[in-house]
Design an enzyme around this catalytic site. Structure first.
Site, PDB file in Angstrom:
ATOM      1  N   TYR A 125       0.817  -1.209   0.000  1.00  9.51           N
ATOM      2  CA  TYR A 125       0.000   0.000   0.000  1.00  9.51           C
ATOM      3  C   TYR A 125       0.857   1.269   0.000  1.00  9.51           C
ATOM      4  O   TYR A 125       0.392   2.335  -0.391  1.00  9.51           O
ATOM      5  CB  TYR A 125      -0.927   0.022   1.217  1.00  9.51           C
ATOM      6  CG  TYR A 125      -1.969  -1.075   1.230  1.00  9.51           C
ATOM      7  CD1 TYR A 125      -2.468  -1.609   0.053  1.00  9.51           C
ATOM      8  CD2 TYR A 125      -2.455  -1.571   2.423  1.00  9.51           C
ATOM      9  CE1 TYR A 125      -3.423  -2.606   0.056  1.00  9.51           C
ATOM     10  CE2 TYR A 125      -3.419  -2.579   2.449  1.00  9.51           C
ATOM     11  CZ  TYR A 125      -3.887  -3.093   1.259  1.00  9.51           C
ATOM     12  OH  TYR A 125      -4.836  -4.081   1.275  1.00  9.51           O
ATOM     13  N   ASP A 184     -10.666  -9.218   7.660  1.00 11.90           N
ATOM     14  CA  ASP A 184     -12.014  -9.207   7.081  1.00 11.90           C
ATOM     15  C   ASP A 184     -12.584 -10.620   7.046  1.00 11.90           C
ATOM     16  O   ASP A 184     -13.779 -10.830   7.302  1.00 11.90           O
ATOM     17  CB  ASP A 184     -11.983  -8.617   5.673  1.00 11.90           C
ATOM     18  CG  ASP A 184     -12.053  -7.102   5.676  1.00 11.90           C
ATOM     19  OD1 ASP A 184     -11.962  -6.518   6.765  1.00 11.90           O
ATOM     20  OD2 ASP A 184     -12.194  -6.501   4.601  1.00 11.90           O
ATOM     21  N   ASP A 208      -5.021  -7.047   6.280  1.00 13.36           N
ATOM     22  CA  ASP A 208      -6.249  -6.474   5.746  1.00 13.36           C
ATOM     23  C   ASP A 208      -7.209  -7.591   5.338  1.00 13.36           C
ATOM     24  O   ASP A 208      -8.392  -7.599   5.703  1.00 13.36           O
ATOM     25  CB  ASP A 208      -5.900  -5.592   4.550  1.00 13.36           C
ATOM     26  CG  ASP A 208      -7.056  -4.718   4.105  1.00 13.36           C
ATOM     27  OD1 ASP A 208      -8.133  -4.773   4.727  1.00 13.36           O
ATOM     28  OD2 ASP A 208      -6.882  -3.977   3.119  1.00 13.36           O
ATOM     29  N   ASP A 253      -1.744 -18.374   3.116  1.00 16.73           N
ATOM     30  CA  ASP A 253      -2.820 -19.153   2.505  1.00 16.73           C
ATOM     31  C   ASP A 253      -3.322 -20.230   3.463  1.00 16.73           C
ATOM     32  O   ASP A 253      -4.531 -20.477   3.566  1.00 16.73           O
ATOM     33  CB  ASP A 253      -2.382 -19.759   1.170  1.00 16.73           C
ATOM     34  CG  ASP A 253      -0.986 -20.352   1.207  1.00 16.73           C
ATOM     35  OD1 ASP A 253      -0.301 -20.233   2.240  1.00 16.73           O
ATOM     36  OD2 ASP A 253      -0.574 -20.936   0.188  1.00 16.73           O
ATOM     37  N   LYS A 296       4.494 -15.176   3.800  1.00 13.23           N
ATOM     38  CA  LYS A 296       4.622 -16.025   2.613  1.00 13.23           C
ATOM     39  C   LYS A 296       6.111 -16.229   2.346  1.00 13.23           C
ATOM     40  O   LYS A 296       6.626 -15.977   1.252  1.00 13.23           O
ATOM     41  CB  LYS A 296       3.909 -15.370   1.426  1.00 13.23           C
ATOM     42  CG  LYS A 296       3.664 -16.320   0.254  1.00 13.23           C
ATOM     43  CD  LYS A 296       2.741 -17.471   0.577  1.00 13.23           C
ATOM     44  CE  LYS A 296       2.492 -18.321  -0.666  1.00 13.23           C
ATOM     45  NZ  LYS A 296       1.782 -19.573  -0.352  1.00 13.23           N
TER      46      LYS A 296
END
Length: 363
Positions: A140, A255, A251, A227, A195
């Protein structure tokens, strides 16, 4: 007197902030606290008023305050604006201006909402996870970024978009300390989610987190690829205590985790700085412009964000606990907004109605 900057955004922002202020006013009466509210626009509202999503005066208002309360930003009508003028840009901007590098998102399932969770009750019951998300780095904020053009081998000109996932060790170290300190007050477990099997930046994230863990011998550190973590949050969320992760992974995972609680409308968050600037509190849900003005949105996430403010910014644990008890009591008696309603509940409530019910129980 505590000064609170109230950032008026878009969609349902005004409604949920009205609920939060009413709760704060009741807390003020019960616990003899004094709050002063300084209102300022942000997002699409600010763009409509002054032509930019994050005005300098809004930033100044925040910097002069003891805490910041944000509703939500965004509306489809701004989708055609240039990227730097879109409401969502204000979120990245205010986080950077206030140096809000650590986002705490508690995922706690109320027993009263087990039927609202998409997971089986035996999986969702007693879930209590804290997601610690780094907030000012990653893709971001990574530079360079943008959309450019390139020539293909067959001499065609095509567009190319790129964003850089970047962290330096200092950024990782400071968010890791936040996670380990949070774990010390909980079940003393941190899971570093990354990751690292693919990304160099994740390998550094894991390396620095491991170094920091040596300062917290009472906390157990584990690792998980993002994942797999996304899958495990559905299969067995109770295995987690504190999840430490980067900006984009946090993020997405937070959610996902919110659905375990039955609704995005139930999850608060706190964004924390190193202490030189005020912390910011906000629900994790969006602005829901289609629900604006309908008096139907769930204000509980914003109300619980106020509870986090009382705890983290003002050290008022008793007042914080009173809000949680009030929310739990209202849910126990079967009162629901539409997003968490089912046929077994007592009453379908408006935003203002459930707010009033919570206020009545703060003592």
């Amino acid at each position: 007197m505590k000064n609170i900057a109230v950032l008026l955004g878009d969609g349902v922002s005004s409604e949920i902030l009205d609920s939060a202020i009413k709760v704060l006013n009741k807390v003020s009466d019960v616990y003899n606290l004094k709050f002063n509210y300084n209102y300022a626009p942000i997002g699409g509202r600010a763009y409509d008023e002054v032509g930019v999503p994050l005005p300098d005066k809004t930033v100044e208002t925040c910097l002069k305050s003891d805490a910041v309360l944000l509703g939500a930003v965004g509306d489809w009508k701004y989708d055609t604006l240039a990227p730097e003028l879109r409401p969502e840009r204000a979120l990245l901007g205010i986080r950077k201006k206030l140096n809000l590098f650590a986002n705490l998102r508690p995922v706690k399932v109320f027993d009263e909402l087990l039927n609202s969770s998409p997971l089986k009750p035996e999986i969702a019951q007693d879930v209590d996870v804290m997601i610690v998300r780094e907030l000012t780095g990653d893709v971001y904020f990574g530079e360079p970024k943008g959309i450019t053009k390139k020539r293909t081998l067959d001499n065609r000109e095509i567009k190319v978009g790129f964003n850089n996932m970047i962290y330096d060790e200092d950024e990782i170290r400071r968010i890791a300390h936040v996670a380990f300190k949070a774990a010390q007050k909980r079940k003393k477990r941190v899971c570093c989610v990354d990751k690292a099997n693919v990304l160099d930046v994740s390998r550094l994230f894991r390396e620095v987190t491991t170094e920091v863990s040596k300062e917290y011998n009472d906390v157990e550190l584990s690792y998980m690829y993002v994942d797999n973590c996304a899958m495990q949050l559905v299969l067995n969320p109770k295995q987690f205590d504190v999840i430490l992760t980067g900006n984009i992974f946090g993020d997405i995972l937070s959610d996902e985790a919110s659905t375990i609680c039955g609704s995005l409308g139930m999850l608060p968050s706190a964004s924390m700085s190193s202490g030189n600037t005020p912390y910011m509190y906000e629900p994790i849900h969006g602005s829901a412009p289609d629900l604006a003005g309908k008096n139907s949105v769930n204000p509980i996430a914003t109300i619980l964000s106020v509870a986090m403010m009382l705890y983290y910014s003002f050290n008022e644990k008793s007042a914080c606990d009173s809000i949680y008890r009030a929310v739990k009591d209202v849910l126990k008696q079967g009162y629901r907004t539409r997003d968490i309603f089912d046929k077994n509940n007592t009453e379908l409530c408006t935003t203002s109605k459930i707010t009033d019910l919570i206020i009545e129980r703060i003592r």
